[in-house]
Design an enzyme around this catalytic site. Structure first.
Site, mmCIF file in Angstrom:
data_model
loop_
_atom_site.group_PDB
_atom_site.id
_atom_site.type_symbol
_atom_site.label_atom_id
_atom_site.label_comp_id
_atom_site.label_asym_id
_atom_site.label_seq_id
_atom_site.Cartn_x
_atom_site.Cartn_y
_atom_site.Cartn_z
ATOM 1 C CE LYS A 1 10.519 5.540 2.803
ATOM 2 N NZ LYS A 1 9.794 4.457 3.474
HETATM 3 O O1 G3P Z 1 7.010 3.626 5.026
HETATM 4 C C1 G3P Z 1 6.430 4.862 5.337
HETATM 5 C C2 G3P Z 1 4.972 4.807 5.718
HETATM 6 O O2 G3P Z 1 4.271 4.034 4.814
HETATM 7 C C3 G3P Z 1 4.703 4.485 7.163
HETATM 8 O O3 G3P Z 1 3.383 4.110 7.415
HETATM 9 O O4 G3P Z 1 1.658 3.112 8.877
HETATM 10 O O5 G3P Z 1 3.881 3.738 9.867
HETATM 11 O O6 G3P Z 1 2.263 5.487 9.178
HETATM 12 P P1 G3P Z 1 2.761 4.117 8.903
#
Ligand code: G3P
Length: 217
Positions: free
Chosen positions: A87
């Site tokens: 990633k």
């Molecule tokens: O892993 C990346 C993404 O899904 C992060 O989500 O909830 O931290 O905005 P969030």
């Protein structure tokens, strides 16, 4: 649409895997920290543990922000397990690193995508997955679903094989809307996935069926 779970919590990954609907896992440095996983060796072992639970791709994020560092880290991560996807953040050196890994046949997930232009660049570099952050766009009063819609159009126009991995999912409607647009993958918390199970009429209907069955005894 593939279902990934966005967590580094092994119990939640096992629960989703046990349901039989899990296609992969995404993690990020914040999710690893949330589980108290620190230090190179512990982080690497945790990725292997995740790979041993799930049958599918597991995104492991690099910390470096320069090309050489991302390549060095990504090669170590990719060597951990065949299910690892490297990633990489959407920055200039990240695009170079995605191109490098794609030429070597190593899968990548370009993260922190907030615009159609970024998504186009990542696909041109050969990213396996590109991750638009739906919830974080919604958080700043910008329509995250519109970005996913734009990406679908652009990728279909040019037959990019890159998969749209809708990330930063917050609730079940995000999952349903992504499926309607045609995102290839969604990654979200276990709570958003299990919320898809729920409907009060299902609960009422089942209670009535069981009650009527009991009368026949
Ligand atoms: O892993 C990346 C993404 O899904 C992060 O989500 O909830 O931290 O905005 P969030």
């Amino acid at each position: 649409m593939k279902f990934f779970i966005d967590t580094a919590n092994l119990d939640q990954i096992k629960e989703a895997q046990d349901m039989g609907i899990l296609d992969g896992v995404t993690t990020n440095p914040s999710l690893m920290a949330k589980e108290g996983i620190f230090g190179d060796e512990k982080v690497k072992q945790h990725y292997v543990d995740i790979c041993n639970i799930v049958d599918g791709d597991v995104s492991a994020e690099v910390i470096s922000t320069d090309f050489d560092g991302m390549v060095r880290e990504g090669e170590i991560l990719a060597a951990l397990h065949e299910q690892i996807v490297v990633k990489i953040p959407m920055i200039k050196d990240g695009i170079k690193a995605i191109k490098y890994f794609s030429s070597k046949g190593i899968k990548t997930n370009c993260t922190l995508i907030f615009s159609a232009g970024q998504a186009l660049l990542a696909a041109k570099a050969g990213a396996t997955y590109v991750s638009p952050f739906l919830g974080r766009l919604d958080d700043v009063s910008t329509d995250g679903l519109n970005l996913i819609d734009e990406m679908r159009t652009i990728y279909d126009n040019y037959f990019f094989e890159t998969e749209i991995l809708a990330a930063s999912i917050r609730h079940p409607m995000h999952i349903i809307d992504c499926a309607k647009i045609g995102a290839d993958v969604m990654t979200g918390p276990l709570s958003a996935i299990t919320a898809l199970l729920n409907h009060p009429l299902t609960d009422l209907g089942l209670a009535k069926f069981l009650e009527d069955h009991a009368k026949n005894k």
